[in-house]
Write a protein that holds these residues in place. Structure first.
Motif, PDB file in Angstrom:
ATOM      1  N   ARG A 164       0.832  -1.212   0.000  1.00 32.78           N
ATOM      2  CA  ARG A 164       0.000   0.000   0.000  1.00 32.78           C
ATOM      3  C   ARG A 164       0.863   1.258   0.000  1.00 32.78           C
ATOM      4  O   ARG A 164       0.498   2.289   0.535  1.00 32.78           O
ATOM      5  CB  ARG A 164      -0.951  -0.016   1.199  1.00 32.78           C
ATOM      6  CG  ARG A 164      -0.223  -0.143   2.532  1.00 32.78           C
ATOM      7  CD  ARG A 164      -1.172  -0.216   3.714  1.00 32.78           C
ATOM      8  NE  ARG A 164      -0.484  -0.726   4.904  1.00 32.78           N
ATOM      9  CZ  ARG A 164      -1.072  -0.955   6.065  1.00 32.78           C
ATOM     10  NH1 ARG A 164      -2.363  -0.743   6.207  1.00 32.78           N
ATOM     11  NH2 ARG A 164      -0.379  -1.414   7.095  1.00 32.78           N
TER      12      ARG A 164
ATOM     13  N   THR B 116       7.525   2.255 -16.216  1.00 30.31           N
ATOM     14  CA  THR B 116       7.505   3.406 -15.308  1.00 30.31           C
ATOM     15  C   THR B 116       8.225   4.585 -15.964  1.00 30.31           C
ATOM     16  O   THR B 116       7.742   5.723 -15.956  1.00 30.31           O
ATOM     17  CB  THR B 116       8.211   3.043 -13.985  1.00 30.31           C
ATOM     18  OG1 THR B 116       7.494   1.980 -13.366  1.00 30.31           O
ATOM     19  CG2 THR B 116       8.296   4.215 -13.034  1.00 30.31           C
TER      20      THR B 116
ATOM     21  N   SER C  76       1.289  -5.611   4.948  1.00 32.39           N
ATOM     22  CA  SER C  76       1.979  -6.533   5.863  1.00 32.39           C
ATOM     23  C   SER C  76       1.066  -7.028   6.986  1.00 32.39           C
ATOM     24  O   SER C  76       1.399  -7.996   7.661  1.00 32.39           O
ATOM     25  CB  SER C  76       3.216  -5.857   6.453  1.00 32.39           C
ATOM     26  OG  SER C  76       2.832  -4.811   7.311  1.00 32.39           O
TER      27      SER C  76
ATOM     28  N   THR D  53       3.810   5.242  -3.871  1.00 29.99           N
ATOM     29  CA  THR D  53       4.193   5.346  -5.296  1.00 29.99           C
ATOM     30  C   THR D  53       3.556   4.251  -6.154  1.00 29.99           C
ATOM     31  O   THR D  53       3.467   4.406  -7.363  1.00 29.99           O
ATOM     32  CB  THR D  53       5.731   5.272  -5.489  1.00 29.99           C
ATOM     33  OG1 THR D  53       6.205   4.115  -4.821  1.00 29.99           O
ATOM     34  CG2 THR D  53       6.415   6.494  -4.978  1.00 29.99           C
TER      35      THR D  53
ATOM     36  N   VAL E 276      11.576  -4.471  -6.110  1.00 30.70           N
ATOM     37  CA  VAL E 276      12.994  -4.648  -6.445  1.00 30.70           C
ATOM     38  C   VAL E 276      13.773  -4.621  -5.131  1.00 30.70           C
ATOM     39  O   VAL E 276      13.655  -3.666  -4.362  1.00 30.70           O
ATOM     40  CB  VAL E 276      13.504  -3.497  -7.349  1.00 30.70           C
ATOM     41  CG1 VAL E 276      14.976  -3.723  -7.690  1.00 30.70           C
ATOM     42  CG2 VAL E 276      12.678  -3.393  -8.633  1.00 30.70           C
TER      43      VAL E 276
HETATM   44  P1  NAP Z   1       6.829   0.946   0.369  1.00 29.51           P
HETATM   45  O1  NAP Z   1       6.235   2.297   0.441  1.00 29.51           O
HETATM   46  O2  NAP Z   1       7.931   0.557   1.301  1.00 29.51           O
HETATM   47  O3  NAP Z   1       5.633  -0.105   0.513  1.00 29.51           O
HETATM   48  C1  NAP Z   1       5.856  -1.457   0.645  1.00 29.51           C
HETATM   49  C2  NAP Z   1       4.550  -2.128   0.995  1.00 29.51           C
HETATM   50  O4  NAP Z   1       4.773  -3.524   1.119  1.00 29.51           O
HETATM   51  C3  NAP Z   1       3.952  -1.650   2.305  1.00 29.51           C
HETATM   52  O5  NAP Z   1       2.572  -1.370   2.129  1.00 29.51           O
HETATM   53  C4  NAP Z   1       4.140  -2.858   3.246  1.00 29.51           C
HETATM   54  O6  NAP Z   1       3.093  -3.019   4.169  1.00 29.51           O
HETATM   55  C5  NAP Z   1       4.078  -3.998   2.264  1.00 29.51           C
HETATM   56  N1  NAP Z   1       4.731  -5.180   2.787  1.00 29.51           N
HETATM   57  C6  NAP Z   1       5.967  -5.296   3.342  1.00 29.51           C
HETATM   58  N2  NAP Z   1       6.192  -6.582   3.691  1.00 29.51           N
HETATM   59  C7  NAP Z   1       5.091  -7.280   3.367  1.00 29.51           C
HETATM   60  C8  NAP Z   1       4.715  -8.647   3.490  1.00 29.51           C
HETATM   61  N3  NAP Z   1       5.536  -9.561   4.020  1.00 29.51           N
HETATM   62  N4  NAP Z   1       3.491  -9.006   3.051  1.00 29.51           N
HETATM   63  C9  NAP Z   1       2.644  -8.106   2.520  1.00 29.51           C
HETATM   64  N5  NAP Z   1       2.944  -6.793   2.374  1.00 29.51           N
HETATM   65  C10 NAP Z   1       4.161  -6.399   2.797  1.00 29.51           C
HETATM   66  O7  NAP Z   1       7.404   0.664  -1.088  1.00 29.51           O
HETATM   67  P2  NAP Z   1       6.907   1.242  -2.516  1.00 29.51           P
HETATM   68  O8  NAP Z   1       7.545   2.548  -2.770  1.00 29.51           O
HETATM   69  O9  NAP Z   1       5.430   1.102  -2.619  1.00 29.51           O
HETATM   70  O10 NAP Z   1       7.640   0.190  -3.471  1.00 29.51           O
HETATM   71  C11 NAP Z   1       7.349  -1.184  -3.367  1.00 29.51           C
HETATM   72  C12 NAP Z   1       8.406  -1.971  -4.129  1.00 29.51           C
HETATM   73  O11 NAP Z   1       8.290  -1.648  -5.515  1.00 29.51           O
HETATM   74  C13 NAP Z   1       9.848  -1.657  -3.754  1.00 29.51           C
HETATM   75  O12 NAP Z   1      10.623  -2.827  -3.839  1.00 29.51           O
HETATM   76  C14 NAP Z   1      10.307  -0.679  -4.816  1.00 29.51           C
HETATM   77  O13 NAP Z   1      11.709  -0.730  -5.034  1.00 29.51           O
HETATM   78  C15 NAP Z   1       9.556  -1.198  -6.014  1.00 29.51           C
HETATM   79  N6  NAP Z   1       9.285  -0.201  -7.055  1.00 29.51           N
HETATM   80  C16 NAP Z   1       9.543  -0.577  -8.321  1.00 29.51           C
HETATM   81  C17 NAP Z   1       9.265   0.306  -9.335  1.00 29.51           C
HETATM   82  C18 NAP Z   1       9.534  -0.095 -10.745  1.00 29.51           C
HETATM   83  O14 NAP Z   1       9.454   0.733 -11.626  1.00 29.51           O
HETATM   84  N7  NAP Z   1       9.826  -1.364 -11.008  1.00 29.51           N
HETATM   85  C19 NAP Z   1       8.744   1.570  -9.073  1.00 29.51           C
HETATM   86  C20 NAP Z   1       8.447   1.905  -7.755  1.00 29.51           C
HETATM   87  C21 NAP Z   1       8.715   0.993  -6.739  1.00 29.51           C
HETATM   88  P3  NAP Z   1       2.833  -1.966   5.386  1.00 29.51           P
HETATM   89  O15 NAP Z   1       2.203  -0.774   4.742  1.00 29.51           O
HETATM   90  O16 NAP Z   1       1.909  -2.699   6.265  1.00 29.51           O
HETATM   91  O17 NAP Z   1       4.175  -1.669   5.967  1.00 29.51           O
END
Ligand code: NAP
Length: 309
Positions: A172, A278, A198, A175, A239
């Motif tokens: 959630r 992206t 999570s 971005t 990632v």
């Molecule tokens: P973020 O703000 O840290 O959000 C991560 C989410 O994952 C949080 O909602 C967290 O839950 C949840 N989570 C963590 N551990 C979990 C588990 N074991 N089971 C279920 N949910 C879990 O990260 P973000 O900015 O959204 O990015 C997410 C990922 O996408 C990162 O790895 C980032 O590098 C990648 N990304 C990739 C691109 C691309 O272009 N490929 C672009 C943007 C981001 P809580 O809210 O409860 O903590």
């Protein structure tokens, strides 16, 4: 079953071809779109993301304006750089590369970006427009966040229709997961979305019900083959850096276990899936903004608010 590849590299290349034509049409009207970037500090991953964004711009004829500050920059110095980009007429739109150094309030910095120049679609006014723009025929959306827009475009261009389908979004974060839920459930897109995180009690059960699964978490290989409904579309967004190769390159892992390819109907590779999409959507936002300036939508939220419609 062997999943069909949701090919982000090929799709992004096709989008860039279209953007190149739109940019050359803008140039004939005397407009050269420009992407500004603000990089604070010298994080290797952030620097390579910014370099990649400028390379994408060059490929389609969009100008690049790059500002850099040291990791020791104060909040006020970063705020001044944002104002400089707001005021620079060569900058159609810009991004502040995240994360900012520890101790800097990222939301406060994002709040200083002129919403009409918000290439990442993360300014509160644009996120608010996304919430309000449930019906895109009555309220024109502002720039949309690039990763969710790229995910939806990747599905569309592979003929995966999400209307009336159940989508499980894992994560959630601001971005990806949170805006993606809003975008998928808009009228006209019409997916039914379960937004998990999570603290979701039985994640596997939520994912197993889904026709489309988007994993945006950052936990290597979290999503297992036995969680996936046979034939579902799976998008691997997360990632994680898991180490360094002998050549000094970062070793990266996605959120989706490789065995998912045997069960899913479609799968986005990682790398080569959502990442290039992206970046393509970022350039698309810049071109959209440049076009909209020439011919504003009558109900564009920021145009109306600023009295320019
Ligand atoms: P973020 O703000 O840290 O959000 C991560 C989410 O994952 C949080 O909602 C967290 O839950 C949840 N989570 C963590 N551990 C979990 C588990 N074991 N089971 C279920 N949910 C879990 O990260 P973000 O900015 O959204 O990015 C997410 C990922 O996408 C990162 O790895 C980032 O590098 C990648 N990304 C990739 C691109 C691309 O272009 N490929 C672009 C943007 C981001 P809580 O809210 O409860 O903590």
């Amino acid at each position: 079953m062997s999943a069909i590849k949701l090919d982000g590299n090929a799709t992004a290349a096709a989008i860039k071809d279209e953007l190149r034509e739109r940019v050359s049409a803008l140039r004939t009207k005397g407009v050269t779109p420009g992407l500004g970037t603000l990089l604070v500090g010298d994080d290797g991953a952030s620097r390579s993301y910014v370099t990649g964004k400028h390379r994408d711009c060059a490929e389609v004829g969009v100008a690049s304006i790059s500002l850099e500050l040291p990791a020791s920059a104060s909040f006020d110095e970063i705020a001044d750089a944002v104002r400089e980009l707001n005021d620079n007429p060569q900058v159609t739109a810009f991004i502040v590369q995240l994360p900012l150094p520890p101790g800097i309030d990222e939301n406060a910095i994002i709040g200083l970006i002129d919403p009409a120049k918000d290439a990442d679609g993360l300014h509160p006014e644009n996120l608010g427009a996304l919430v309000l723009g449930v019906n895109p025929t009555t309220v024109a959306p502002g720039p949309l966040p690039c990763t969710p827009a790229g995910i939806i475009e990747l599905l569309n261009r592979h003929g995966v229709d999400v209307a009336r389908k159940h989508v499980a979004v894992i994560g959630r974060g601001i971005t990806v997961g949170r805006p993606l839920g809003l975008m998928l459930s808009r009228k006209g897109t019409d997916a039914t979305v379960t937004l998990t995180h999570s603290r979701t009690p039985d994640l596997a059960a939520e994912v197993r019900r889904a026709d489309v699964v988007v994993a945006a978490v950052g936990v290597p290989h979290l999503v297992k083959a036995e969680w996936i409904k046979p034939g579902a579309a799976v998008l691997d967004v997360g990632v994680t850096r898991t180490g360094t190769t002998s050549q000094g390159r970062a070793k990266l892992a996605g959120d989706v276990d490789p065995s998912v390819a045997d069960v899913a109907g479609w799968l986005s590779p990682n790398p080569g899936g959502v990442g290039p999409m992206t970046r393509a959507m970022l350039v698309a936002n810049v071109v959209d903004i440049a076009e909209r300036k020439l011919a504003p939508h009558p109900s564009a939220p920021y145009a109306t608010l600023k009295g320019t419609s």
